[in-house]
Every structure is written in C-alpha cells, then in structure tokens.
Scaffold this motif. Structure first.
Motif, mmCIF file in Angstrom:
data_model
loop_
_atom_site.group_PDB
_atom_site.id
_atom_site.type_symbol
_atom_site.label_atom_id
_atom_site.label_comp_id
_atom_site.label_asym_id
_atom_site.label_seq_id
_atom_site.Cartn_x
_atom_site.Cartn_y
_atom_site.Cartn_z
ATOM 1 N N ILE A 270 49.518 4.800 67.719
ATOM 2 C CA ILE A 270 50.097 6.070 68.919
ATOM 3 C C ILE A 270 50.789 7.178 67.930
ATOM 4 C CG2 ILE A 270 49.743 4.930 70.796
ATOM 5 C CD1 ILE A 270 52.755 4.370 70.807
ATOM 6 N N PRO A 271 50.555 8.305 68.187
ATOM 7 C CA PRO A 271 51.302 9.343 67.382
ATOM 8 C C PRO A 271 52.873 9.097 67.449
ATOM 9 C CG PRO A 271 49.801 10.436 68.995
ATOM 10 C CD PRO A 271 49.879 8.966 69.351
ATOM 11 N N ASP A 272 53.275 9.500 66.141
ATOM 12 C CA ASP A 272 54.859 9.019 66.246
ATOM 13 C C ASP A 272 55.734 9.989 67.158
ATOM 14 O OD1 ASP A 272 54.759 11.495 64.824
ATOM 15 O OD2 ASP A 272 55.112 10.389 62.922
ATOM 16 N N ASP A 273 55.055 10.979 67.778
ATOM 17 C CA ASP A 273 55.945 11.590 68.905
ATOM 18 C C ASP A 273 55.399 11.389 70.176
ATOM 19 O OD1 ASP A 273 53.402 12.863 68.932
ATOM 20 O OD2 ASP A 273 54.209 14.814 68.699
ATOM 21 N N HIS A 274 54.728 10.108 70.441
ATOM 22 C CA HIS A 274 54.321 9.750 71.780
ATOM 23 C C HIS A 274 55.561 8.914 72.357
ATOM 24 C CE1 HIS A 274 52.508 7.312 74.815
ATOM 25 N NE2 HIS A 274 51.405 8.133 74.621
ATOM 26 N N PRO A 275 55.884 9.116 73.626
ATOM 27 C CA PRO A 275 57.060 8.502 74.177
ATOM 28 C C PRO A 275 57.173 7.092 74.018
ATOM 29 C CG PRO A 275 55.938 9.756 75.785
ATOM 30 C CD PRO A 275 55.018 10.006 74.595
ATOM 31 N N LEU A 276 56.111 6.311 73.939
ATOM 32 C CA LEU A 276 56.079 4.872 73.577
ATOM 33 C C LEU A 276 56.337 4.327 72.172
ATOM 34 C CD1 LEU A 276 52.800 3.849 75.596
ATOM 35 C CD2 LEU A 276 55.304 3.193 76.302
ATOM 36 N N ALA A 277 56.214 5.678 71.289
ATOM 37 C CA ALA A 277 56.553 5.488 69.810
ATOM 38 C C ALA A 277 57.939 5.125 69.749
ATOM 39 C CB ALA A 277 56.058 6.340 68.842
ATOM 40 N N ALA A 278 58.667 5.645 70.422
ATOM 41 C CA ALA A 278 60.302 5.541 70.303
ATOM 42 C C ALA A 278 60.879 4.379 71.214
ATOM 43 C CB ALA A 278 60.975 6.669 71.117
ATOM 44 N N VAL A 279 59.983 3.509 71.695
ATOM 45 C CA VAL A 279 60.206 2.263 72.242
ATOM 46 C C VAL A 279 60.310 1.087 71.268
ATOM 47 C CG1 VAL A 279 59.833 0.521 74.271
ATOM 48 C CG2 VAL A 279 59.357 3.008 74.462
ATOM 49 N N ASN A 280 61.656 0.649 70.893
ATOM 50 C CA ASN A 280 61.981 -0.073 69.694
ATOM 51 C C ASN A 280 62.459 -1.489 70.318
ATOM 52 O OD1 ASN A 280 60.548 1.294 67.649
ATOM 53 N ND2 ASN A 280 62.015 2.660 67.629
ATOM 54 N N ASP A 281 62.710 -2.340 69.245
ATOM 55 C CA ASP A 281 63.187 -3.732 69.436
ATOM 56 C C ASP A 281 62.419 -4.501 70.526
ATOM 57 O OD1 ASP A 281 64.954 -3.165 67.081
ATOM 58 O OD2 ASP A 281 66.216 -1.947 68.538
ATOM 59 N N ALA A 282 63.442 -5.199 71.362
ATOM 60 C CA ALA A 282 62.985 -5.995 72.467
ATOM 61 C C ALA A 282 62.385 -5.207 73.772
ATOM 62 C CB ALA A 282 63.536 -7.216 72.889
ATOM 63 N N PHE A 283 62.824 -3.860 73.569
ATOM 64 C CA PHE A 283 62.460 -2.988 74.928
ATOM 65 C C PHE A 283 61.061 -2.979 75.314
ATOM 66 C CE2 PHE A 283 66.852 -1.815 74.053
ATOM 67 C CZ PHE A 283 67.384 -1.589 75.294
ATOM 68 N N ASN A 284 60.853 -2.668 76.644
ATOM 69 C CA ASN A 284 59.642 -2.456 77.224
ATOM 70 C C ASN A 284 59.589 -1.250 77.795
ATOM 71 O OD1 ASN A 284 58.572 -5.642 78.853
ATOM 72 N ND2 ASN A 284 59.329 -5.329 76.903
ATOM 73 N N ALA A 285 58.321 -0.768 77.796
ATOM 74 C CA ALA A 285 58.209 0.796 78.525
ATOM 75 C C ALA A 285 56.789 0.711 79.207
ATOM 76 C CB ALA A 285 58.366 1.666 77.653
ATOM 77 N N ILE A 286 56.450 1.521 80.322
ATOM 78 C CA ILE A 286 55.211 1.603 81.009
ATOM 79 C C ILE A 286 55.253 3.100 81.227
ATOM 80 C CG2 ILE A 286 53.684 0.874 82.876
ATOM 81 C CD1 ILE A 286 56.309 -1.679 82.514
ATOM 82 N N PHE A 287 54.012 3.662 80.732
ATOM 83 C CA PHE A 287 53.524 4.838 80.690
ATOM 84 C C PHE A 287 52.550 4.886 81.991
ATOM 85 C CE2 PHE A 287 50.818 8.278 79.670
ATOM 86 C CZ PHE A 287 51.370 9.405 79.353
ATOM 87 N N VAL A 288 52.722 5.771 82.955
ATOM 88 C CA VAL A 288 51.917 5.915 84.177
ATOM 89 C C VAL A 288 51.268 7.138 84.432
ATOM 90 C CG1 VAL A 288 51.406 5.472 86.511
ATOM 91 C CG2 VAL A 288 53.218 4.152 85.195
ATOM 92 N N LYS A 289 50.190 7.448 84.503
ATOM 93 C CA LYS A 289 49.531 8.632 84.946
ATOM 94 C C LYS A 289 48.823 8.902 86.261
ATOM 95 C CE LYS A 289 46.683 11.933 82.306
ATOM 96 N NZ LYS A 289 45.787 12.013 81.066
ATOM 97 N N GLY A 290 49.417 9.571 87.007
ATOM 98 C CA GLY A 290 48.834 9.759 88.567
ATOM 99 C C GLY A 290 48.084 11.133 88.596
ATOM 100 N N ASP A 291 47.203 11.229 89.540
ATOM 101 C CA ASP A 291 46.670 12.480 89.599
ATOM 102 C C ASP A 291 47.401 13.525 90.418
ATOM 103 O OD1 ASP A 291 46.463 11.418 92.255
ATOM 104 O OD2 ASP A 291 44.529 11.965 92.704
ATOM 105 N N ALA A 292 48.556 12.955 91.359
ATOM 106 C CA ALA A 292 49.430 14.063 91.694
ATOM 107 C C ALA A 292 50.612 14.402 90.901
ATOM 108 C CB ALA A 292 49.609 13.363 93.174
ATOM 109 N N VAL A 293 51.404 13.078 90.685
ATOM 110 C CA VAL A 293 52.519 13.011 90.053
ATOM 111 C C VAL A 293 52.629 13.588 88.251
ATOM 112 C CG1 VAL A 293 52.844 10.616 89.220
ATOM 113 C CG2 VAL A 293 54.728 11.858 89.975
ATOM 114 N N GLY A 294 51.371 13.346 87.881
ATOM 115 C CA GLY A 294 51.290 13.409 86.253
ATOM 116 C C GLY A 294 51.921 12.430 85.747
#
Ligand code: HSE
Length: 429
Positions: A270-294
């Motif tokens: 993933i590009p190094d400026d993608h929000p998930l790229a900054a998730v390091n160590d044992a942390f988790n992150a979930i990126f969601v895309k919805g048609d209304a909320v974005g």
C-alpha cells in the motif's frame, strides 16, 4: 435504582476472561448505573483451579465443572473466553439451549458456526453477541451494524492481526529477517508458541468472514477466502517496496464489486501515505468505505486483556439493556442476501512482480512482450546490478485481472533466461 440483579458467569479465566472480570469489578458502580441493575459475577469456569493468578476471586465463584455454570438456572449471561471450537461450541450450545444469553470473543467459532448459533439464539429468544471477535477493543461490529447501517458498504479492508503486524513492522523498520523477528516475538510472548493461525492468515480470515458478512449482508464461507500468510516475505521485497513508495501489510480485504464479493487475506503493498501504512506494531485498524458516509478508519488495540474485555463488557451491557427492554438479538448477522464470491482470477488489481533473470540483451523485451500479449500493462520497472548469476527485475503493473497476470507469469516462467518468479504482491492504491 432497580434492585434486580443480573448474574454473569465467565467461561475461561485466561488473558481475556481476566480482563472481563477486572472491568466488571473495577467499573461496577458505573456499569450498574448505566443499566439500572446490579451486575454480579457469580461463577467462573476454569480447568485449572490451582494456577497462580493476579486476580483473586472468592473460592465459591471458581469452578472446574462446566455444568455448574451452564445448568445453573440463576445465571443470566455467559461470557465465553475459552476460544477454539472444542469443547467451546458445545458449551455455547448448551448455554443457549438453557436460555442464557452469550457474549463471546471467539472469531473462529463465529466465523465457522455463527449462522447455526444465531439461529439457536433466536429460537431460544436470547442474545448472542460477538463484538470482541474482530479487532479486540475496536468497536467495529457495532459500528457496521448500527452506526453505518444506512450505507451500502463497498469495502472493508484492515489490519486485523496484531502478531503479523508487529512482525512486519520490525522487518520494515529494523531490517530484521522474518524467522528472527518471529523467534523474538515468541520469546516476548507476543506470538503464540504455535504461530500458524496468525502467520498463515487464518486468524485474519476468520475476522474477514465476520466483517464481510455484516458489511455485505451475505454469509461468507471461510473456505471461499483466498489466503496467503507472511512467512515468505523477503527483505529484498521490503526494500524495493520502500523504493517504490509502498509498505507491505497483511491485509484482510472485503469488497463488493458488481454484486459479487471479493474476500482475500494476503500481504499487500500500500502507498506509504495510505492511512493503513501508519498502523504499526501490534495495533489493528479497519478502513471502511460506505456509499453515503465515504471513507472511515477505526484504529486501536486488536488484542489483549483489557481492550478485548472492553468490547465484551460493552456487549454485556447491551444484553442487559435488551433484558430490561424485553428485546433481543439486535446484533446477529443480518445475512439477507446470498451474494457470489468472486473467483480470484477475476479480481482486478495492480501487481508488484520480482523476477530473477539472466542479465542479457533482449530479456526485458521478451518479458514485456508476454505481458503485452496478455493485456498486462507495465507502470514501472526497476533493474539492479548483478547479485549472483541473475539480476532482479522488478515490475509494477497497471490495473489488470489476476487471471491475465497468472497466465503471463506461466509463460514467462518458461523463458530460458528467467530463473524464477521471485515474488508477487497485489498493490492497493
Ligand atoms: N492472535 C490475534 C492477533 C489476537 O495477533 O491479533 C486475537 O485475535
């Protein structure tokens, strides 16, 4: 305050079960105020009653006999923190049949047997909650089911395994080899003695199956998830990725494209400026895309005693509210559709490919000719100096189908001057 008492039991006093007990004891006043009941931890099942524990519960609360909990008519809610399928699933079935509400952190059980257990809970008019099964303390299930329910979800994509994210972070930031980081992580207790489920992606796949079913309203069979783990990732690909402006993460990807679902777990650039790229160590992150909320991103601790306990106790509070309002089951899978899972050969992605080739005139043109014949358009190429007899030839493609890439690679592998297909990564821009 209503003086009615809600009686809770915990199955399994390991890391997560202890977190639940601690939160119930520490925050008992606030919890009771929020639900208007006294919430009492009355029984805890553990197979080893002799174990030294940080948490000292009264002797009459502890038991090693499952029936003391499962068949006690006084107990209203059972928290399951044993994990795995055997004997856990049978305990849960027995509890639901005895009309006890169940709260679980067990992603494997929910992913494999969720539908059966939701039906059984429905039949017995009790709740079956599982917020802690994905993302530990991150409130992702409830967000998808409640806060984002107005949306058609187009994508859920996440880092849902802390062990592999910790290992990849060390490999990327410190240049340490996979085997060495894994050994260190096991020594420190960050990785299990048998790390297969984490390293080979099964843990992420269970979580993706749960997330996708809720996001896309359609059950996702665990066997339909394409699965690749992190054990084959080489330092040289991490270095090339950096050079190209990417980082490698183990992603669980769920997408709905043309009314079909894509579900896959694999190392991804993933590009190094993608929000998930900054998730390091044992942390988790979930990126969601919805048609209304974005686009949205949920970030936090995906495992551990107190974060996972936080999600479980929140479920517990919701169940108690349901008891008070005489309603139930608002959080089960609303799988009202039966969507097909897209075959991997039909997915469309960019690809990073490293070939090991003999450094002679014409190699690049043979390789690019085959890609061209198979509709694969190249975005960039890196070729470095000689390592041994071969040189690495690194290519990044434009968006193409996986089927076209695989056909092209089969032909490229046959070329005399191509020694091996060193690696292939999908690239999410
Ligand atoms: N083993 C998991 C991880 C935690 O490393 O994230 C529990 O799901």
């Amino acid at each position: 305050m209503d003086d009615s008492e809600i009686k809770v039991a915990i199955l399994g006093l390991g890391t997560v079960g202890s977190g639940v007990a601690k939160i119930l004891l520490k925050n008992s006043y606030n919890i009771s105020q929020k639900v208007n009941n006294t919430v009492k931890l009355v029984k805890v099942l553990d197979k080893d009653l002799t174990r030294e524990r940080e948490l000292n519960l009264p002797a009459d609360v502890m038991t090693d006999n499952p029936d003391d909990v499962l068949l006690d008519p006084e107990i209203d809610i059972i928290v399951e923190t044993i994990g795995g399928i055997n004997p856990t699933k049978e305990f849960v079935i027995k509890a639901l049949k005895a009309k006890k509400h169940v709260v679980t952190a067990n992603k494997e059980m929910v992913a494999k047997y969720g539908n059966e257990l939701f039906k059984l809970a429905d039949k017995n008019e009790v709740d079956f909650y599982f917020e802690a099964s994905v993302g530990g303390g991150i409130p992702i299930i409830r967000s998808l089911k409640e806060s984002l329910t107005a949306n058609q979800i187009q994508e859920v994509m996440g880092i849902v395994n802390g062990t592999t994210n910790y290992i990849l972070t060390k490999m990327i930031q410190e240049g340490v080899k996979f085997d060495n980081v894994l050994a260190e992580a096991q020594q420190k207790g960050y990785a299990e003695p048998d790390p297969t489920s984490d390293i080979e992606g099964y843990d992420s796949a269970y979580k993706l199956s749960i997330l996708s079913a809720i996001a896309f309203g359609s059950s996702v069979n665990i066997d339909d998830i394409h699965l690749e783990g992190i054990s084959d990732i080489r330092q040289e690909d991490i270095t090339y990725a950096k050079e190209l402006g990417y980082v490698i993460k183990l992603l669980a990807i769920g997408k709905e494209v043309d009314e079909e679902i894509e579900v896959r777990v694999h190392p991804t650039m993933i590009p190094d400026d993608h929000p998930l790229a900054a998730v390091n160590d044992a942390f988790n992150a979930i990126f969601v895309k919805g048609d209304a909320v974005g686009e949205l991103m949920y970030y936090g601790q995906g495992a551990g005693s107190m974060p996972t306990g936080s999600a479980i106790v929140a479920d517990l509070i919701d169940v108690i509210r349901n008891i008070n309002y005489k309603t139930n089951n608002r959080i089960s899978c609303s799988c009202y559709e039966d969507k097909d899972v897209k075959s991997m050969s039909d997915i469309i992605s960019k690809y990073y490919i490293r070939l090991e080739v003999i450094d002679e005139p014409g190699v690049l043109s043979s390789v690019s000719g085959i890609f061209g014949d198979n509709n694969v358009s190249i975005e960039s190429v890196i070729q470095k100096g000689k390592v041994d007899d071969t040189v690495p030839l690194v290519l990044v493609t434009h968006q193409v189908t996986e089927g076209d890439i695989q056909t092209a690679l089969k032909e490229i592998k046959e070329l005399d001057r191509v020694n091996e297909i060193g690696s292939l990564f999908r690239v999410e821009d």
